[in-house]
Design a protein around this motif. Structure first.
Motif, mmCIF file in Angstrom:
data_model
loop_
_atom_site.group_PDB
_atom_site.id
_atom_site.type_symbol
_atom_site.label_atom_id
_atom_site.label_comp_id
_atom_site.label_asym_id
_atom_site.label_seq_id
_atom_site.Cartn_x
_atom_site.Cartn_y
_atom_site.Cartn_z
ATOM 1 N N THR A 143 -9.885 -56.535 -16.108
ATOM 2 C CA THR A 143 -8.684 -56.628 -15.271
ATOM 3 C C THR A 143 -7.496 -56.296 -16.159
ATOM 4 O OG1 THR A 143 -9.648 -58.329 -13.844
ATOM 5 C CG2 THR A 143 -7.251 -58.105 -13.822
ATOM 6 N N LEU A 144 -6.726 -55.291 -15.758
ATOM 7 C CA LEU A 144 -5.595 -54.815 -16.542
ATOM 8 C C LEU A 144 -4.303 -55.163 -15.810
ATOM 9 C CD1 LEU A 144 -4.393 -53.149 -18.885
ATOM 10 C CD2 LEU A 144 -4.877 -51.084 -17.560
ATOM 11 N N LEU A 145 -3.471 -56.005 -16.433
ATOM 12 C CA LEU A 145 -2.220 -56.456 -15.826
ATOM 13 C C LEU A 145 -1.036 -55.794 -16.529
ATOM 14 C CD1 LEU A 145 -2.933 -60.311 -15.521
ATOM 15 C CD2 LEU A 145 -3.379 -58.506 -13.831
ATOM 16 N N GLU A 146 -0.104 -55.268 -15.739
ATOM 17 C CA GLU A 146 1.075 -54.606 -16.285
ATOM 18 C C GLU A 146 2.320 -55.077 -15.530
ATOM 19 O OE1 GLU A 146 4.010 -52.943 -17.881
ATOM 20 O OE2 GLU A 146 2.063 -52.544 -18.841
ATOM 21 N N ALA A 147 3.323 -55.548 -16.277
ATOM 22 C CA ALA A 147 4.536 -56.085 -15.656
ATOM 23 C C ALA A 147 5.404 -55.001 -15.034
ATOM 24 C CB ALA A 147 5.347 -56.869 -16.688
ATOM 25 N N ARG A 148 5.330 -53.801 -15.566
ATOM 26 C CA ARG A 148 6.159 -52.710 -15.055
ATOM 27 C C ARG A 148 5.500 -52.063 -13.835
ATOM 28 N NH1 ARG A 148 6.282 -52.087 -20.832
ATOM 29 N NH2 ARG A 148 8.395 -52.042 -21.703
ATOM 30 N N PRO A 149 6.270 -51.259 -13.106
ATOM 31 C CA PRO A 149 5.664 -50.529 -11.985
ATOM 32 C C PRO A 149 4.955 -49.254 -12.435
ATOM 33 C CG PRO A 149 8.028 -50.130 -12.032
ATOM 34 C CD PRO A 149 7.750 -51.163 -13.090
ATOM 35 N N ASN A 155 3.370 -54.391 -11.678
ATOM 36 C CA ASN A 155 4.354 -55.413 -11.303
ATOM 37 C C ASN A 155 3.791 -56.821 -11.451
ATOM 38 O OD1 ASN A 155 6.667 -53.775 -10.467
ATOM 39 N ND2 ASN A 155 5.291 -53.041 -8.856
ATOM 40 N N ALA A 156 2.854 -56.986 -12.386
ATOM 41 C CA ALA A 156 2.208 -58.277 -12.610
ATOM 42 C C ALA A 156 2.794 -58.904 -13.874
ATOM 43 C CB ALA A 156 0.702 -58.110 -12.732
ATOM 44 N N GLU A 157 3.758 -59.768 -13.705
ATOM 45 C CA GLU A 157 4.444 -60.391 -14.835
ATOM 46 C C GLU A 157 3.724 -61.671 -15.249
ATOM 47 O OE1 GLU A 157 8.851 -62.087 -16.143
ATOM 48 O OE2 GLU A 157 8.588 -61.076 -14.212
ATOM 49 N N VAL A 158 3.176 -61.674 -16.455
ATOM 50 C CA VAL A 158 2.419 -62.828 -16.941
ATOM 51 C C VAL A 158 3.363 -63.988 -17.206
ATOM 52 C CG1 VAL A 158 0.975 -63.694 -18.817
ATOM 53 C CG2 VAL A 158 0.613 -61.382 -17.921
ATOM 54 N N VAL A 170 2.870 -63.355 -11.807
ATOM 55 C CA VAL A 170 3.659 -63.264 -10.576
ATOM 56 C C VAL A 170 3.767 -61.802 -10.167
ATOM 57 C CG1 VAL A 170 5.968 -63.564 -9.586
ATOM 58 C CG2 VAL A 170 4.961 -65.367 -10.990
ATOM 59 N N ASP A 171 3.477 -61.541 -8.904
ATOM 60 C CA ASP A 171 3.713 -60.215 -8.349
ATOM 61 C C ASP A 171 5.215 -60.064 -8.148
ATOM 62 O OD1 ASP A 171 2.832 -57.696 -6.878
ATOM 63 O OD2 ASP A 171 3.973 -58.734 -5.325
ATOM 64 N N ARG A 172 5.851 -59.205 -8.880
ATOM 65 C CA ARG A 172 7.309 -59.128 -8.899
ATOM 66 C C ARG A 172 7.924 -58.804 -7.539
ATOM 67 N NH1 ARG A 172 8.794 -54.945 -12.969
ATOM 68 N NH2 ARG A 172 10.919 -55.637 -12.528
ATOM 69 N N PRO A 173 7.409 -57.859 -6.784
ATOM 70 C CA PRO A 173 8.049 -57.566 -5.488
ATOM 71 C C PRO A 173 8.003 -58.724 -4.503
ATOM 72 C CG PRO A 173 6.673 -55.723 -6.178
ATOM 73 C CD PRO A 173 6.371 -56.864 -7.101
ATOM 74 N N SER A 174 6.868 -59.438 -4.455
ATOM 75 C CA SER A 174 6.719 -60.504 -3.460
ATOM 76 C C SER A 174 7.038 -61.889 -3.997
ATOM 77 C CB SER A 174 5.284 -60.505 -2.914
ATOM 78 O OG SER A 174 4.362 -60.912 -3.922
ATOM 79 N N GLY A 175 6.955 -62.055 -5.321
ATOM 80 C CA GLY A 175 7.144 -63.371 -5.914
ATOM 81 C C GLY A 175 5.916 -64.250 -5.839
ATOM 82 N N ALA A 176 4.817 -63.730 -5.293
ATOM 83 C CA ALA A 176 3.597 -64.517 -5.142
ATOM 84 C C ALA A 176 2.933 -64.718 -6.500
ATOM 85 C CB ALA A 176 2.639 -63.825 -4.189
ATOM 86 N N SER A 177 2.397 -65.919 -6.700
ATOM 87 C CA SER A 177 1.722 -66.264 -7.950
ATOM 88 C C SER A 177 0.219 -66.067 -7.801
ATOM 89 C CB SER A 177 2.024 -67.718 -8.311
ATOM 90 O OG SER A 177 1.405 -68.080 -9.519
#
Length: 533
Positions: free
Chosen positions: A75-81, A290-293, A308-315
């Protein structure tokens, strides 16, 4: 033909990861972790194991790809779009967001782009070039040095690079030849060496029969060659020696001699981000953008990441067996982690350098001065002017009016955006009088202000510091090259070339080796893992 990878695959099919580990140790494939090359893991090695990779820059992408090839779920998480990290190419419509600054929007013409981060690939960086080749990313030559460019100084005095290089060589050759002929170096040069060296110096400096330097066509033509018999070339008048020595940019004539700057240099066609795009395109599971750790936890059984999903704010929460963490250390220091105190202190203590770029779009006025790529060195607050290598002879291009790092960059980034733009435009106007007004639609990148980066690369030696390459060996550096429990750190920051993508590739390979070692050790010592394997 039986390869080591095929052999390990057969061993793994019958004996599991523990058997593979024993075989790899016998074959000497587990070495010093931080220096280990990419191990030849069979495609089933990571079966049943999940690695969460944090950050989709080059280190994260390479780690994800190689782990997938070894059978791990990734699983690859990236904070940027976007993917790519510092390998960031800005095109028309893209936005530049910096902490404390208004958002900038690129207004580039078709085909014009700005490599805000890395912009060149040395030919000896075969790791990153190899991935470009593997993923069919077309490359083109990056013209890193132009003899038609300039060294310039405040007040507008400028010297063509070809004249600065060849006239300096001529004067120095004359001095050395005269010293040898006058016997001044008899204790250092044998008679046999003198017979060989003096003729060489005459050719090297283009000296006349009296071993004097009177000018050379290497530095340019006073009268260019033409048709017929009355248009012979003549050399340009040499720049006086004292004028050359008075120019503070004269040492930059050695720029292209540095190993990292020697031809041939490359760049991906269409922008540096194309390598990142090519790697991600080949992943089985694409990056979650958009996955901010927000939190990192680990236990004896596994790891847990909250993002946190940055666009929705969902955790969201992701669990796994291991983490490859490529998050820049200044960013990681602000995340809720349960690292040991020693590791947390090391992370918090990593000081990142400063780096700035100011780019403009302009008609290609520099090409009318025979400048096709390369760099003019201007010193001062802005350091240099970098000309584009792509799109030669097209109508418009991207010209870089500033590229600074170190203490100079720390001071420059304190200026307002408008002041930074004005300084860069003034530097261009100094070297190319009257063309500052042609430079439009500017963009500024101060890497210390860029979210999710907070700097370009570590200054392991502190700021001000020497070259960014080489001999990183502090206690913190060594500690972060080792796993912290189930977390392995990877990035160009943990290489001897922290400012280059090659370092990210090398660190990613070392991270994969560390994960493989951890899997092997647990498979050998934990019964449940042996059974699962």
């Amino acid at each position: 033909m039986i390869t080591r990878r095929n052999l390990l695959g057969r061993i793994g099919a019958t004996g599991g990861a523990g058997a593979v580990a024993s075989a790899m140790q016998t074959l000497g494939m587990f070495g010093v972790a931080q220096a280990a090359p990419l191990p030849e893991l069979p495609g089933s090695y990571g079966k049943g194991r999940h690695v969460v990779v944090l950050g989709a820059g080059i280190a994260g992408l390479v780690s994800a790809y190689e782990l997938e090839q070894a059978g791990f779920k990734v699983t690859l998480l990236e904070a940027r779009p976007r993917v790519g990290g510092r390998a960031w190419t800005v095109r028309n419509g893209d936005k530049i967001e910096m902490i404390g600054e208004a958002t900038q929007t690129a207004k580039f013409s078709e085909g014009v782009y700005f490599n805000a981060g890395p912009a060149r690939l040395p030919s000896f960086h075969q790791g990153i070039l190899g991935y470009a080749r593997k993923f069919n990313v077309p490359l083109e030559v990056e013209v890193n040095s132009s003899r038609s460019a300039y060294i310039a100084q405040a007040g507008g005095s400028r010297i063509k690079m070809r004249a600065a290089i060849n006239d300096t060589r001529g004067y120095l050759s004359e001095l050395l030849a005269k010293a040898i002929n006058q016997g001044s170096l008899d204790q250092a040069v044998t008679a046999e060496e003198k017979l060989k060296l003096v003729p060489f110096l005459r050719a090297y400096g283009d000296l006349d029969e009296k071993f004097e330097f009177k000018g050379t066509a290497r530095s340019g033509f006073g009268t260019p060659p033409g048709a017929g018999v009355s248009s012979f070339e003549t050399p340009i008048k040499p720049v006086p020696f004292d004028t050359l020595l008075a120019n503070p940019q004269l040492p930059m004539t050695l720029f292209e001699d540095a190993m990292y700057m020697q031809a041939t240099m490359f760049q991906p066609v269409g922008g540096m981000d194309q390598i990142s795009v090519g790697i991600e395109r080949s992943l089985k599971s694409r990056a979650v953008r958009n996955a901010e750790v927000k939190r990192i936890r680990q236990s004896a059984k596994g790891v847990e990441i909250v993002y946190v999903d940055r666009p929705s704010g969902a955790s969201h929460t992701v669990t796994g067996d291991y983490i490859v963490c490529t998050i820049p250390f200044p960013v990681l220091a602000g995340i809720d982690c349960d690292f040991p105190a020693e590791t947390s202190t090391a992370i918090a203590g990593v000081v990142y350098d400063a780096s700035n770029k100011v780019a403009f779009e302009a008609p290609r006025f520099w090409e009318r001065e025979q400048i096709y790529g390369g760099i003019s060195f201007v010193g001062g607050d802005t350091s240099l002017i970098w000309y584009p290598s792509a799109g030669l002879h097209s109508e418009r291009g991207m010209i870089l009016g500033t590229y600074t790092s170190g203490a100079k960059a720390l001071a420059f980034q304190t200026k307002s955006i408008a002041e930074q733009i004005a300084a860069a435009r003034a530097a261009i106007d100094m070297v190319h009088p009257g063309h500052g007004v042609d430079c439009v639609d500017p963009l500024v990148v101060n890497w210390r202000k860029v979210p999710y980066s907070l700097g370009p690369w570590p200054a392991w030696g502190g700021i001000p510091t020497g070259p960014q390459e080489g001999h990183n060996d502090s206690a913190a550096y060594r500690l972060l090259c080792q796993p912290s429990g189930r977390v392995v750190f990877a990035s160009a920051a943990l290489s001897q070339t922290p400012g280059w993508q090659e370092g990210a590739v090398q660190s990613a390979h070392a991270a994969v080796a560390l994960i493989a070692t951890q899997v092997a050790e647990r498979a050998l010592t934990e019964p449940t893992l042996r059974a699962a394997a």
